[in-house]
Structure formats: C-alpha cells, structure tokens
Write a protein that holds these residues in place. Structure first.
Motif, PDB file in Angstrom:
ATOM      1  N   ASN A   2       3.432  10.654  -1.534  1.00 44.90           N
ATOM      2  CA  ASN A   2       4.143  11.822  -1.040  1.00 44.90           C
ATOM      3  C   ASN A   2       4.879  11.566   0.258  1.00 44.90           C
ATOM      4  N   GLY A   3       5.229  10.344   0.561  1.00 47.47           N
ATOM      5  CA  GLY A   3       5.890  10.043   1.835  1.00 47.47           C
ATOM      6  C   GLY A   3       7.250  10.690   1.951  1.00 47.47           C
ATOM      7  N   ASN A   4       7.736  10.821   3.166  1.00 49.42           N
ATOM      8  CA  ASN A   4       9.043  11.377   3.441  1.00 49.42           C
ATOM      9  C   ASN A   4      10.098  10.339   3.090  1.00 49.42           C
ATOM     10  N   PRO A   5      10.953  10.597   2.078  1.00 48.60           N
ATOM     11  CA  PRO A   5      11.901   9.572   1.660  1.00 48.60           C
ATOM     12  C   PRO A   5      12.955   9.255   2.713  1.00 48.60           C
ATOM     13  N   ALA A   6      13.145  10.117   3.709  1.00 49.83           N
ATOM     14  CA  ALA A   6      14.150   9.857   4.733  1.00 49.83           C
ATOM     15  C   ALA A   6      13.644   8.898   5.808  1.00 49.83           C
ATOM     16  N   THR A   7      12.359   8.631   5.831  1.00 49.88           N
ATOM     17  CA  THR A   7      11.782   7.761   6.846  1.00 49.88           C
ATOM     18  C   THR A   7      11.039   6.629   6.152  1.00 49.88           C
ATOM     19  N   ALA A   8      11.213   5.420   6.684  1.00 53.55           N
ATOM     20  CA  ALA A   8      10.623   4.259   6.022  1.00 53.55           C
ATOM     21  C   ALA A   8       9.985   3.325   7.034  1.00 53.55           C
ATOM     22  N   ILE A   9       9.102   2.504   6.516  1.00 56.46           N
ATOM     23  CA  ILE A   9       8.595   1.328   7.209  1.00 56.46           C
ATOM     24  C   ILE A   9       9.149   0.148   6.414  1.00 56.46           C
ATOM     25  N   VAL A  10       9.896  -0.721   7.067  1.00 60.77           N
ATOM     26  CA  VAL A  10      10.416  -1.918   6.410  1.00 60.77           C
ATOM     27  C   VAL A  10       9.387  -3.023   6.612  1.00 60.77           C
ATOM     28  N   VAL A  11       9.079  -3.755   5.552  1.00 58.09           N
ATOM     29  CA  VAL A  11       8.126  -4.859   5.660  1.00 58.09           C
ATOM     30  C   VAL A  11       8.726  -6.115   5.034  1.00 58.09           C
ATOM     31  N   GLY A  12       8.764  -7.182   5.822  1.00 62.60           N
ATOM     32  CA  GLY A  12       9.239  -8.461   5.316  1.00 62.60           C
ATOM     33  C   GLY A  12       8.180  -9.095   4.448  1.00 62.60           C
ATOM     34  N   VAL A  13       8.558  -9.504   3.239  1.00 66.08           N
ATOM     35  CA  VAL A  13       7.613 -10.123   2.316  1.00 66.08           C
ATOM     36  C   VAL A  13       8.118 -11.493   1.898  1.00 66.08           C
ATOM     37  N   THR A  14       7.179 -12.376   1.627  1.00 66.11           N
ATOM     38  CA  THR A  14       7.494 -13.722   1.159  1.00 66.11           C
ATOM     39  C   THR A  14       6.561 -14.059   0.001  1.00 66.11           C
ATOM     40  N   PRO A  15       6.968 -14.998  -0.859  1.00 67.46           N
ATOM     41  CA  PRO A  15       6.069 -15.408  -1.944  1.00 67.46           C
ATOM     42  C   PRO A  15       4.750 -15.948  -1.384  1.00 67.46           C
ATOM     43  N   ARG A  16       3.671 -15.615  -2.037  1.00 70.56           N
ATOM     44  CA  ARG A  16       2.322 -16.075  -1.686  1.00 70.56           C
ATOM     45  C   ARG A  16       1.894 -15.685  -0.271  1.00 70.56           C
ATOM     46  N   GLN A  17       2.478 -14.622   0.251  1.00 69.35           N
ATOM     47  CA  GLN A  17       2.099 -14.110   1.560  1.00 69.35           C
ATOM     48  C   GLN A  17       0.711 -13.477   1.464  1.00 69.35           C
ATOM     49  N   PRO A  18      -0.130 -13.650   2.465  1.00 64.98           N
ATOM     50  CA  PRO A  18      -1.442 -12.995   2.426  1.00 64.98           C
ATOM     51  C   PRO A  18      -1.311 -11.474   2.289  1.00 64.98           C
ATOM     52  N   ASP A  19      -2.248 -10.874   1.566  1.00 64.27           N
ATOM     53  CA  ASP A  19      -2.236  -9.429   1.325  1.00 64.27           C
ATOM     54  C   ASP A  19      -2.273  -8.617   2.611  1.00 64.27           C
ATOM     55  N   ALA A  20      -2.776  -9.187   3.694  1.00 68.65           N
ATOM     56  CA  ALA A  20      -2.955  -8.453   4.947  1.00 68.65           C
ATOM     57  C   ALA A  20      -1.665  -7.805   5.429  1.00 68.65           C
ATOM     58  N   VAL A  21      -0.528  -8.444   5.212  1.00 66.31           N
ATOM     59  CA  VAL A  21       0.733  -7.883   5.700  1.00 66.31           C
ATOM     60  C   VAL A  21       1.032  -6.567   4.986  1.00 66.31           C
ATOM     61  N   LEU A  22       0.954  -6.552   3.659  1.00 63.74           N
ATOM     62  CA  LEU A  22       1.218  -5.321   2.915  1.00 63.74           C
ATOM     63  C   LEU A  22       0.162  -4.261   3.191  1.00 63.74           C
ATOM     64  N   LEU A  23      -1.083  -4.666   3.314  1.00 68.03           N
ATOM     65  CA  LEU A  23      -2.147  -3.691   3.571  1.00 68.03           C
ATOM     66  C   LEU A  23      -1.967  -3.020   4.932  1.00 68.03           C
ATOM     67  N   GLU A  24      -1.571  -3.789   5.939  1.00 70.77           N
ATOM     68  CA  GLU A  24      -1.288  -3.190   7.250  1.00 70.77           C
ATOM     69  C   GLU A  24      -0.067  -2.288   7.173  1.00 70.77           C
ATOM     70  N   ALA A  25       0.955  -2.719   6.450  1.00 70.99           N
ATOM     71  CA  ALA A  25       2.153  -1.892   6.302  1.00 70.99           C
ATOM     72  C   ALA A  25       1.812  -0.561   5.646  1.00 70.99           C
ATOM     73  N   VAL A  26       0.920  -0.580   4.649  1.00 74.15           N
ATOM     74  CA  VAL A  26       0.484   0.652   3.996  1.00 74.15           C
ATOM     75  C   VAL A  26      -0.178   1.586   5.007  1.00 74.15           C
ATOM     76  N   SER A  27      -1.026   1.031   5.870  1.00 76.05           N
ATOM     77  CA  SER A  27      -1.707   1.892   6.847  1.00 76.05           C
ATOM     78  C   SER A  27      -0.710   2.544   7.792  1.00 76.05           C
ATOM     79  N   PHE A  28       0.342   1.822   8.208  1.00 75.99           N
ATOM     80  CA  PHE A  28       1.360   2.418   9.068  1.00 75.99           C
ATOM     81  C   PHE A  28       2.200   3.441   8.304  1.00 75.99           C
TER      82      PHE A  28
END
Length: 176
Positions: free
Chosen positions: A5-31
């Motif tokens: 249910n996030g606000n579509p007008a506001t985003a968090i951009v997250v840089g992703v790379t192949p085989r990147q540890p899950d921690a980056v996406l999990l932290e991005a989710v929390s923000f």
C-alpha cells in the motif's frame, strides 16, 4: 510486480547487482515501510551508455563496444529478478525493477530525481584487496551519490570490519 500500500508518488531507489547479498533489499524494504514508499530497484549496466533518457527514468542505451549493434534494452537478470520476487512479493511494499546504463552513481541519481525518491539505498563492496583497489580507481558509488545529488544515501554494510581490522586485505607478508 508490485504489492502493498505504499504511496506511488514517493519511492526509495535501491541499487541492485547480480548475486548481491539479501541484506541490501531487506534494509531497503524496512526504509520503504518506514516512509510508506514504493521500492524502485535499479540495476545499472556500466558497459552501456545512455542514448535517450525517458521522462519515467528509463533509458535507451547502446554498448560501448561499437561492434555490438544492440538497440534492445538489456533484459533484467533472471536471477536478480527471482531474488527480488523471493524477498519482496510478500513484503507488503510495491516494487519494480528497472535496467539503467552508464555510470552507476549518475544513473541512480537521475532515477532518484525522476521518481522523487526519498533516499537511495546501496550496498558496500565486499572486502578484499582486489575489491578495494577497484573501488579506489572506479570510486565508491555511495560517495559519488552523496556528493552529486540532494537525496540521502543509505549505505548497507555487506562485510563490516572490526574497529582494529584493516579496510583492505593484505597478502601474507605485506604490511597492513
């Protein structure tokens, strides 16, 4: 590709790379949850350059190698997309994955501007002499972002060192 249910007008951009540890996406989710934002995952292909930048933040790009006449955008890495689905489909946060080209810091900064991002999330490089040398010569994406655009940069440590450990691994017999 989105849920939640996030606000579509506001985003968090997250840089992703192949085989990147899950921690980056999990932290991005929390923000994203904390700020009630959607996630815009961006993989930047540094082997291509931007020909046309579209209003929605997507780009048309070409490879730096003149012998390759590939006008089609690079498809998302299937493994990266599968990881995103695994970690984000049930996270309760809307998300999308986009492919960009060129210098990673500049591409992420342009995307953040185009989607009015609250922040940009990136991971650190993993430890190691070769990784440290690459970062020294190529520059840190996080440092470049922090100096070139106006949004907060959230850096997720992927291999933190103890306070007395050297920042770069030295080969046996080399000074630290």
């Amino acid at each position: 590709m989105s849920t939640g249910n996030g606000n579509p007008a506001t985003a968090i951009v997250v840089g992703v790379t192949p085989r990147q540890p899950d921690a980056v996406l999990l932290e991005a989710v929390s923000f994203a949850k904390a700020f009630d934002c959607r996630l815009v995952l961006a993989h930047v292909d540094a082997s291509r350059f931007v020909v046309v930048e579209n209003a929605d933040g997507t780009v048309t790009s070409l490879p730096f190698d003149a012998d390759l006449h590939d006008f089609d955008p690079e498809p998302a890495d299937p493994e990266m997309e599968a990881t995103a689905h695994r970690l984000l489909d049930d996270a309760g946060v809307p998300w999308e994955l986009t492919q960009l080209a060129g210098d990673p810091a500049r591409a992420l900064g342009r995307l953040a501007e185009s989607v009015s991002a609250r922040a940009v999330v990136v991971g650190t490089r993993e430890r190691g002499l070769r990784k440290g040398i690459l970062e020294f010569f190529n520059g840190s994406v996080a440092a470049a972002l922090a100096h070139r655009q106006a949004r907060p940069v959230i850096v997720v440590p992927l291999a933190p060192t103890a306070g007395d450990d050297p920042l770069w691994d030295a080969a046996p017999g080399e000074p630290r």
